[in-house]
Design a protein around this motif. Structure first.
Motif, PDB file in Angstrom:
ATOM      1  N   MET A 207       0.836  -1.193   0.000  1.00 49.75           N
ATOM      2  CA  MET A 207       0.000   0.000   0.000  1.00 49.75           C
ATOM      3  C   MET A 207       0.875   1.248   0.000  1.00 49.75           C
ATOM      4  O   MET A 207       1.995   1.237   0.531  1.00 49.75           O
ATOM      5  N   TYR A 208       0.345   2.314  -0.595  1.00 46.65           N
ATOM      6  CA  TYR A 208       1.052   3.589  -0.502  1.00 46.65           C
ATOM      7  C   TYR A 208       0.049   4.729  -0.673  1.00 46.65           C
ATOM      8  O   TYR A 208      -1.048   4.551  -1.215  1.00 46.65           O
ATOM      9  N   THR A 209       0.425   5.884  -0.166  1.00 47.79           N
ATOM     10  CA  THR A 209      -0.275   7.136  -0.475  1.00 47.79           C
ATOM     11  C   THR A 209       0.757   8.113  -1.014  1.00 47.79           C
ATOM     12  O   THR A 209       1.958   7.997  -0.737  1.00 47.79           O
ATOM     13  N   GLU A 210       0.267   9.080  -1.764  1.00 48.26           N
ATOM     14  CA  GLU A 210       1.173  10.076  -2.332  1.00 48.26           C
ATOM     15  C   GLU A 210       0.429  11.393  -2.443  1.00 48.26           C
ATOM     16  O   GLU A 210      -0.723  11.432  -2.902  1.00 48.26           O
ATOM     17  N   VAL A 211       1.053  12.473  -2.010  1.00 48.30           N
ATOM     18  CA  VAL A 211       0.491  13.820  -2.099  1.00 48.30           C
ATOM     19  C   VAL A 211       1.517  14.719  -2.779  1.00 48.30           C
ATOM     20  O   VAL A 211       2.617  14.939  -2.239  1.00 48.30           O
ATOM     21  N   ASN A 212       1.177  15.178  -3.962  1.00 47.32           N
ATOM     22  CA  ASN A 212       2.048  16.088  -4.710  1.00 47.32           C
ATOM     23  C   ASN A 212       3.490  15.601  -4.759  1.00 47.32           C
ATOM     24  O   ASN A 212       4.445  16.349  -4.511  1.00 47.32           O
TER      25      ASN A 212
END
Length: 633
Positions: free
Chosen positions: A456-461
């Motif tokens: 899993m991963y999240t990414e913001v800008n």
């Protein structure tokens, strides 16, 4: 009922007050709390059709239908493939963020729908035509008097007009000199008769010239011609706002009372329409003679430029905005009023999709023109297959093609959840759920595969946070975003569809590139053109007006004190403002019973201080509610 001092309070936050159809014969503004900027509307009999800007997205120029000017359904796009306008729209360039399709106009004349649009970054003047608003549409470039294509810049905001004698005209804004023009047009709407593309902007007739003016509209009422425009920069005599000009002659009236003409403009009576009203938009009448103005009221915000509807009253052949107070229109924004037409159910332009058709619902748009061979609804029936290919040079989300999205509707609570089959993933592939605006900001949650392992991963800008590695036999993943009344998103994932984990930081939705927020599905491969994800469904729920059969929770972000209780209903709509509670059909559980517990009837009890989530499950679909418990006083 809203008070006037609320007029700008919620532009950049959630709406804690009603919008749209209230189910009691009345509506609240905005009627469309999403990014449907620069709206134009035409009436055909008792049907209304709305066209709106779509910037870089494909299809281009979204077309909505309504029976009452309040409830709108997405039915088509005037430009199915935006790459026909120019190469910047295509997946192999993706160079139209903040540009592209601005301020179209829609018309119906002699049995044909026509949509005019100017792509001001060089693509030029276009018209799309169709016998039915649902399509199919045919797109052509307008031509000048010599038959040359009008591929010019920087023009925008066109509006067509057919006079009673059959002659046609087109108004447009030239941003190079901040001038508004009237052009003579062929009756078929395909040629500008007083334009030489090699002598433009020296052709046509300028009828207004002040920096920051646009939003042209031409219409005729009771023998008068009206030319409407908006000053967004406040350089006009009365400042920022709308201006309307009228004359018995389209090109104005000369000092001796005769008619002005092309290149020989007469004068107009001019009236300032005020600061407090929807700006770029359209005047529209109903079959029974009522008049309205529909258009954007605010300059932007996380949901973009939303659509508002206000009554118009004619006095001495001038239109006045607002509700009647003491016998005269008040000239102020209308927050609540009777629906123009009664008896029609709720419609919404955005919503859920189970991908069980062989064509995409018109609710969807691609970020730029997609790469056609890299998506399919047929390869695995009942699923959307998104295939991975490398982003363009420079990489990253905004350079990766084939992202599919719907607009965010600003409500007190919204949730989108989806299910992905990961069996087709390959190294370098990533796919999931994303919030993004017009090429400036994004936030995503998804799965990435590297060295044969998925996590899993999240990414913001561009800043990534990696989560747990998934088991080798984990071939399905559930993802969700929950947005509260402050327009803040929280991401979730689940490995079984029932137990949900928060993941990543909260993300305040953002306006950027002249666009509000979109909620989309993405899949791309950072290293090679291979791999895919299969998307089972995309479920979209919110707390605003709901169509028949839609299910929702009225609050998705709750604060309790220790020992305090609140009962959380799960409601189902009949499409006319009435609901029934269906708690008995659902199951409830708390993700942390040390913070809050929930009973079988939906009663939540605050136990210990902290934050958790309760999940309501109905037909294998989650409805996630945040619960924050604070200390007793």
């Amino acid at each position: 009922m809203r008070k006037e001092n609320n007029e700008h309070r919620y532009i950049n936050s959630g709406f804690p007050q009603p919008w749209g159809d209230q189910g009691n014969g009345r509506y609240c503004n905005p009627v469309l709390p999403g990014d449907y900027s620069d709206a134009d509307v035409v009436r055909v009999g008792d049907d209304y059709y709305l066209a709106s800007s779509t910037f870089q997205n494909s299809g281009g120029v979204v077309i909505l239908h309504s029976k009452d000017l309040v409830n709108w359904k997405t039915i088509s796009y005037a430009i199915k493939h935006v790459s026909v306008l120019g190469p910047k729209f295509n997946w192999d360039q993706m160079d139209n963020y903040g540009h592209g399709i601005f301020a179209p106009s829609i018309h119906y004349h002699e049995g044909v729908f026509r949509v005019y649009v100017n792509c001001y970054k060089g693509e030029g003047f276009f018209v799309a035509t169709a016998k039915q608003a649902e399509g199919p549409w045919q797109v052509n470039q307008l031509k000048d008097k010599n038959g040359k294509l009008l591929r010019v810049e920087p023009w925008t905001d066109p509006d067509a007009f057919w006079d009673d004698d059959g002659k046609a005209y087109l108004a447009a804004a030239y941003l190079g000199t901040h001038s508004l023009y009237i052009f003579q047009m062929s009756p078929d709407g395909a040629h500008l008769l007083d334009v030489d593309v090699d002598d433009l902007p020296g052709s046509g007739t300028i009828f207004y010239q002040i920096e920051g003016t646009e939003g042209n509209k031409i219409f005729k009422h009771n023998g008068y011609y009206f030319l409407f425009n908006v000053d967004f920069q406040g350089r006009s005599p009365a400042g920022r706002g709308g201006y309307i000009k009228r004359s018995r002659h389209l090109y104005g009236t000369m000092p001796d009372g005769s008619a002005g003409g092309p290149g020989d403009l007469g004068s107009y009576d001019i009236r300032f329409m005020g600061h407090q009203f929807p700006s770029q938009g359209a005047f529209i009448d109903t079959p029974d003679g009522k008049w309205y103005f529909i258009g954007q009221y605010d300059d932007g915000g996380v949901a973009g430029r939303k659509v508002h509807l206000i009554p118009v009253t004619w006095i001495d052949d001038w239109p006045y905005f607002g509700e009647i107070e003491h016998g005269f229109p008040n000239g102020r924004m209308t927050w609540e009023a009777p629906k123009p037409v009664q008896g029609h159910p709720v419609e919404q332009p955005q919503g859920s999709d189970e991908f069980d058709q062989l064509h995409l619902s018109p609710r969807w748009q691609w970020n730029h023109e997609p790469r056609a061979e890299y998506w399919s609804l047929a390869e695995r029936p009942g699923h959307l297959r998104l295939k991975g290919f490398r982003p363009l040079k420079g990489g990253g989300f905004f350079r990766a093609g084939n992202t599919l999205s719907q607009r965010y509707l600003m409500t007190t609570g919204l949730q989108v959840d989806t299910k992905l089959d990961l069996a087709g993933m390959s190294d370098g592939l990533r796919g999931g759920l994303v919030h993004f605006n017009g090429g400036v900001d994004y936030a995503m949650i998804g799965v990435v595969q590297q060295d044969g392992k998925r996590r899993m991963y999240t990414e913001v800008n561009g800043k990534s946070e990696y989560g747990p590695e998934l088991d080798a036999n984990q071939t399905e993943i559930w993802l969700a975003t929950r947005v509260n009344a402050e327009c803040v998103s929280v991401f979730y994932y689940s490995t079984n569809g029932t137990e949900w984990c928060r993941f990543g930081n909260q993300y305040p939705l953002r306006w950027g590139g002249y666009r509000g927020n979109n909620i989309g599905l993405y899949c791309y491969n950072q290293t090679e053109n291979q791999g895919y994800v299969d998307i089972d469904y995309y479920y979209y729920s919110h707390t605003g007006p709901r169509m028949e059969g839609e299910v929702y929770v009225p609050h998705n972000d709750i604060v309790l004190r220790q020992g305090e209780q609140i009962r959380l209903p799960l409601l189902k709509s009949d499409g006319f403002g009435r609901t029934i509670e269906i708690n008995s059909e659902a199951t409830f559980h708390s993700m942390n019973s040390r913070v809050a517990t929930i009973q079988l009837d939906g009663t939540i009890t605050g136990v210990g201080t902290g934050v958790t989530d309760v999940v309501i499950m109905l037909n294998q679909r989650p409805y996630i509610v945040s619960v924050r418990v604070i200390k007793q006083i």
